[in-house]
Design an enzyme around this catalytic site. Structure first.
Site, short mmCIF file in Angstrom:
data_model
loop_
_atom_site.label_atom_id
_atom_site.label_comp_id
_atom_site.label_asym_id
_atom_site.label_seq_id
_atom_site.Cartn_x
_atom_site.Cartn_y
_atom_site.Cartn_z
N LYS A 1 -9.01 -10.53 -8.45
CA LYS A 1 -7.61 -10.27 -8.78
C LYS A 1 -6.76 -11.18 -7.90
CE LYS A 1 -4.28 -6.62 -9.57
NZ LYS A 1 -3.18 -7.16 -8.75
N TYR B 1 0.83 -1.21 0.00
CA TYR B 1 0.00 0.00 0.00
C TYR B 1 0.87 1.27 0.00
CZ TYR B 1 0.59 0.64 5.08
OH TYR B 1 1.11 0.85 6.33
#
Ligand code: NAD
Length: 333
Positions: free
Chosen positions: A121, A40
């Site tokens: 995903k 992230y």
């Protein structure tokens, strides 16, 4: 600082620093399978670089991480394979608003509202599999998108990937190799017992396993795979992405069956809500949802940039740590 408040000089400096830092993180992640920052953080820095380069396009250069797929593969002892068609990355977004913007751009380019095929995903690494007359002859990693690494011997150790298809066709298919959660926890427990450093996450463990040179070690790693793409859909007789997935399955290739076709972008909300929760119970890690224009001729019309297809976008889930914080806040208010 907000981008509109930056002087040209400050923007140039920040862009150069971000490009440098992201290149270093990319080498650790793609070439050494050992990331030095959390995803992230990489994603946030990357998004900032994309925004800065859009505002100051004079500082975009061909070496920028925004212009290149994956790593340079300088360290690997594996043979190199030139991909017949480039293996691309995916554009990513982190909010429903950004998804709507992508939908508006896509609708405008096509001139009509497309159906979308939603897929999970898979948190692994991309692989290309070449079958000649139905027989698996080569497997390669994405590498820098143009040149990948030959991992045929290792891929032949993955039970889910058939060595022979149900039909004697010649085709290159692409998908994701991943390490199931159960294999990952067994592997890390064993590494701890052996005094070895644990892998940071299943994606890095899968990449590290696939790119090492001992096929016996590979066999013990229990990797698996899903196939989701071919650049040669005519060979399958498919006109849509959702149908191509069915044809892959009929050929004996492993496919993830959680895909769903939607007719308008707002229908994605339920899918995202469902899998934000259900991901914990899946046997493999997912890090988001991929939205794909469903008709393959529309995909061709939209085409690709140097790095990503214009006909697909990845919606990334918030990082687990951030999610925990958000949930904790929700519970306390
Ligand atoms: P990506 O992993 O975000 O997305 C593209 C890839 O998604 C494709 O190449 C394919 O392999 C995969 N994929 C999985 N399921 C798919 C499906 N159903 N359909 C199509 N593709 C599917 O992009 P990337 O370019 O491989 O890597 C960028 C990401 O890697 C970053 O967003 C970041 O999170 C991570 N990264 C982290 C570091 C770090 O230091 N932590 C460094 C570099 C990259």
């Amino acid at each position: 600082r907000p981008i509109e408040q930056l002087s040209t000089e400050a923007a140039q400096q920040e862009i150069a620093k971000l490009q440098d830092d992201l290149r270093q993180y990319g080498i650790a992640y793609y070439e050494q399978d050992a990331p030095i920052v959390e995803d992230y953080i990489y994603d946030a820095m990357y998004a900032r670089l994309v925004a800065l380069e859009a505002a100051f396009p004079q500082f975009v250069n061909p070496d920028s991480p925004t212009q290149n797929v994956g790593g340079a593969m300088t360290k690997s002892g594996l043979d190199k394979v030139v991909h017949p068609a480039p293996m691309l990355s995916l554009g990513d977004v982190f909010s429903l608003e950004e998804l709507d913007e992508w939908d508006s751009r896509t609708t405008k380019s096509l001139g009509f509202q497309s159906d979308y095929n939603l897929e999970l995903k898979i948190d692994g690494l991309a692989v290309a599999l070449t079958y000649v007359s139905g027989k698996l002859v080569q497997a390669s990693t994405r590498g820098n998108g143009t040149i990948g690494e030959d991992v045929t011997a290792n891929v032949k150790m993955i039970k889910a990937i058939p060595q022979v298809l149900n039909e004697p066709i010649t085709i290159e298919v692409r998908g994701e190799i991943y390490m199931p959660k159960s294999s990952f926890s067994t592997l890390n427990k064993q590494r701890e017992l052996d005094g070895l450093a644990p892998f940071a996450n299943p994606r890095n463990a899968a990449a590290g396993s696939l790119r090492q040179l001992n096929a016996k070690i590979m066999k013990q790693r229990n990797l698996s795979a899903f196939v989701y793409y071919t650049a040669e859909p005519d060979i399958l007789g498919s006109t849509t992405q959702s149908d191509a997935l069915k044809r892959f399955a009929a050929l004996g290739l492993p496919t993830d069956t959680h895909n769903r076709v939607i007719t308008k972008m707002s229908d994605i909300n339920n899918y995202i809500t469902e899998y934000t929760v259900a991901r914990d119970n899946l046997a493999y890690g997912i890090d988001g949802v991929v939205v794909k224009v469903n008709r393959l001729d529309d995909q061709l019309d939209l085409g690709n940039t140097v790095k990503i297809p214009r006909w697909a976008i990845a919606y990334k889930f918030p990082p687990e740590e951030a999610l925990t914080v958000v949930r904790a806040i929700e519970w306390t208010v």
